[in-house]
Design an enzyme around this catalytic site. Sequence first.
Site, short mmCIF file in Angstrom:
data_model
loop_
_atom_site.label_atom_id
_atom_site.label_comp_id
_atom_site.label_asym_id
_atom_site.label_seq_id
_atom_site.Cartn_x
_atom_site.Cartn_y
_atom_site.Cartn_z
N ALA A 134 0.84 -1.19 0.00
CA ALA A 134 0.00 0.00 0.00
C ALA A 134 0.88 1.24 0.00
O ALA A 134 2.04 1.20 0.42
CB ALA A 134 -0.93 0.01 1.22
N ASP A 135 0.30 2.33 -0.47
CA ASP A 135 0.97 3.62 -0.41
C ASP A 135 -0.08 4.69 -0.13
O ASP A 135 -1.15 4.67 -0.73
CB ASP A 135 1.69 3.94 -1.73
CG ASP A 135 2.59 5.17 -1.60
OD1 ASP A 135 3.48 5.16 -0.73
OD2 ASP A 135 2.38 6.16 -2.34
N THR A 136 0.22 5.56 0.82
CA THR A 136 -0.71 6.61 1.21
C THR A 136 -0.08 7.98 0.97
O THR A 136 1.08 8.21 1.33
CB THR A 136 -1.10 6.49 2.70
OG1 THR A 136 -1.72 5.22 2.92
CG2 THR A 136 -2.07 7.59 3.10
N ALA A 148 -3.43 3.68 -2.16
CA ALA A 148 -3.50 2.64 -3.18
C ALA A 148 -3.10 1.32 -2.53
O ALA A 148 -2.12 1.27 -1.77
CB ALA A 148 -2.57 2.96 -4.34
#
Length: 279
Positions: free
Chosen positions: A130-132, A169
């Site tokens: 994930a990437d925030t 994502a």
Amino acid sequence: MSAQLIPVEPPPSYEDARKSPIPDSKSPSATPGARKPPPGPPPPLDVPYLNDLRRQRVVLASASPRRRQLLAQIGLYKIDICPSKFAEDLPYSLGALNYVLETASAKAMDVYKREIDNHEKGEPAIIISADTIIVSHDGRILEKPRGEVDHLNMLKMLRDQGEHKVMTAVAVMRPLESAVEPGYKMETHVEETTVKFDSNVSDELILAYVRTRDGNDKAGGYGIQTAGSILIERIEGSYDNVVGLPLRATLRLIEKVMEPEEDLDEELDNVFDGKAYED
């Protein structure tokens, strides 16, 4: 305060950051003759694909303790933490959505390449990455603060601009046993939540929060699940997305990649037969 609620470790430096009760039997709501739940935490979700994963190697391509805690909420307690080594240096010119999606996908691919032939631990059943990011009201992409001054200015800007968006994502990848290219199945999703800071939060309160170092390792410089909640007036959308992993969307991705491979073969056959393009 209970000792269990006191953090056992101090908040990270900026440098490190970058690297319901049981009803009483006398209660009117208690059902006569009902059995009390056993002591301890509730059982995990009894879902076939999650039950399968609990017996296999689930890899989280992130060192975030918050993402690990969120996965534990759906019963994935035994997580193998393998942080991605992807540089996260894609150009912001991609736009926020493409930037965060390609970064999460690249993280999953990086860990897949390193772990697919792990003879000691075995092949992963799935890889979750994930990437925030934070997207300010004027469209700027914000990640973790680089220092105290940057942190202070970031939070003041978010307050003064009112609303901003949190975008996470998620990529879930499953290695396939068949020889079908590319050797894995990957599903992705981007979740978006609108966050509004309280315009009446003072500079002094922001500075006091910055000095707690609570937000050092968080995109946008604050944590909604910790003291950063004092900055927030309201949100629109998924709460756990702001924490760092939209659980509902992640569960759907896991379910999708865990479909039996014979179902995948049938989908491919339909494509090759031209059936996938029929109305």
